[in-house]
Scaffold this motif. Structure first.
Motif, short mmCIF file in Angstrom:
data_model
loop_
_atom_site.label_atom_id
_atom_site.label_comp_id
_atom_site.label_asym_id
_atom_site.label_seq_id
_atom_site.Cartn_x
_atom_site.Cartn_y
_atom_site.Cartn_z
N GLY A 96 23.29 1.30 7.31
CA GLY A 96 24.70 1.45 6.99
C GLY A 96 25.60 0.38 7.60
O GLY A 96 26.49 -0.15 6.94
N VAL A 137 24.09 3.87 3.69
CA VAL A 137 24.56 3.09 2.55
C VAL A 137 23.34 2.54 1.81
O VAL A 137 22.50 1.86 2.41
CB VAL A 137 25.47 1.93 2.99
N ALA A 192 28.19 -2.22 5.73
CA ALA A 192 29.62 -1.99 5.95
C ALA A 192 30.30 -3.26 6.41
O ALA A 192 31.43 -3.59 5.97
CB ALA A 192 29.82 -0.87 6.98
N ASP A 235 25.43 8.25 1.59
CA ASP A 235 26.88 8.44 1.60
C ASP A 235 27.63 7.49 0.68
O ASP A 235 28.72 7.82 0.20
CB ASP A 235 27.41 8.27 3.03
N ALA A 236 27.09 6.29 0.48
CA ALA A 236 27.78 5.28 -0.33
C ALA A 236 26.75 4.30 -0.87
O ALA A 236 25.65 4.16 -0.32
CB ALA A 236 28.82 4.53 0.51
N SER A 284 20.76 9.75 12.11
CA SER A 284 22.20 9.90 12.30
C SER A 284 22.93 8.69 11.74
O SER A 284 22.36 7.62 11.57
CB SER A 284 22.51 10.06 13.79
N GLY A 285 24.22 8.84 11.46
CA GLY A 285 25.03 7.74 10.96
C GLY A 285 25.14 7.74 9.45
O GLY A 285 24.38 8.40 8.74
N ARG A 286 26.10 6.99 8.97
CA ARG A 286 26.36 6.88 7.53
C ARG A 286 25.27 6.07 6.86
O ARG A 286 24.89 5.00 7.35
CB ARG A 286 27.73 6.21 7.37
#
Length: 282
Positions: free
Chosen positions: A273, A6, A277, A50-51, A2-4
């Motif tokens: 991530g 990167v 971030a 995601d990024a 789970s979670g973004r």
């Protein structure tokens, strides 16, 4: 997971625009072709990334504006770690110029190929110190690409610039294929004792035996940085396309997940991530 997610470290290059003069010899021959954002996009999407953070490869001033333009054109690229001559008197002006370019707000850090410098104490030169101070004043991070013999100087530099966040790329390139973790581990722990240093969980497969590595070969090194930095100062990076010498994009992410399986969900969210971030603002 789970979670973004990167991917805090990858590269791209177009050999028709600029040679990558570090790609020499038969072992690196698989890298002597173009690797474009269009090549990365399907792999990143399939992996659920995601990024990303796009990182410089050559010490050429023109490369950074090109990377920033890619960030402006591709939503996936959330940040760029570029290059500028830290020994120049005009570092602050150059960073301001880069930030005013298309994609300029994506500039999140600076990196120099310290691993290629013959002076193991290059980071401690007076002119380099002025450059590092300018990077800190600009609110950017500084990526450390060093070999184990340069880790002691990196720790001195980080201690001398407490207002600058240093990001250790590829765990400081431990000799995974050639021997045990010492003295690398002790030097990394000294660096990790400084609160302004974070580390990328990246590059391990390239330091291992490309053809025969196993996850257990990487585990002792991952455990050192997990213990020394903690999840809140560790960030995942693929090191694509260099990783392709030993593993696919998906395999690198899968191995990182396996190596962090003992962490809590919240801790893994930091590694994959949250740390990127916070440090890079992506």
């Amino acid at each position: 997971m789970s979670g973004r997610i990167v991917d805090a470290h990858h590269h791209v290059w177009d050999l028709s625009v600029r040679d990558q003069d570090w790609i020499t010899g038969p072992r690196l021959a698989p890298l002597r072709r173009d690797f474009l954002v269009s090549d990365l996009l399907p792999e990143a999407r399939a992996a659920g990334v995601d990024a990303t953070v796009l990182v410089q490869t050559v010490t050429v001033a023109d490369e950074t504006p090109e990377l920033l333009a890619l960030a402006a054109a591709h939503e996936l690229i959330a940040g760029v770690v570029g290059w500028t001559d830290l020994t120049s008197d005009g570092v602050a002006d150059e960073l301001a110029r880069l930030r005013a370019l298309p994609g300029g707000p994506a500039l999140v850090g600076v990196r120099h190929q310290v691993q290629a410098e013959p002076d193991p104490r290059w980071l401690l030169r007076e002119d380099v110190g002025r450059g590092l101070a300018a990077v800190a004043a600009a609110g950017l991070a500084y990526d450390l690409v060093v070999v184990p013999g340069q880790l002691a100087a990196a720790a001195e530099a980080a201690a001398a610039h407490p207002g600058l966040t240093f990001v250790l790329d590829h765990l400081g390139k431990p000799p995974i294929a050639r021997g045990g973790p010492e003295p690398w581990a002790a030097l990394v722990r000294e660096l990790a004792a400084l609160p302004n240093v974070v580390c990328k969980l990246s590059g391990m497969v390239v330091e291992a035996d490309w053809d025969h590595w196993r996850t257990d070969d990487l585990r002792p090194y991952a455990e050192v940085v997990l213990d020394a930095f903690g999840p809140e100062r560790l960030m995942y990076g693929s090191d694509w396309p260099v990783c392709r010498l030993a593993a696919t994009y998906a395999q690198v992410l899968d191995v990182a997940r396996e190596l962090t399986a003992g962490l809590s969900d919240a801790e893994r969210a930091q590694v994959f991530g949250g740390t990127a971030a916070r440090v890079y603002g992506v």
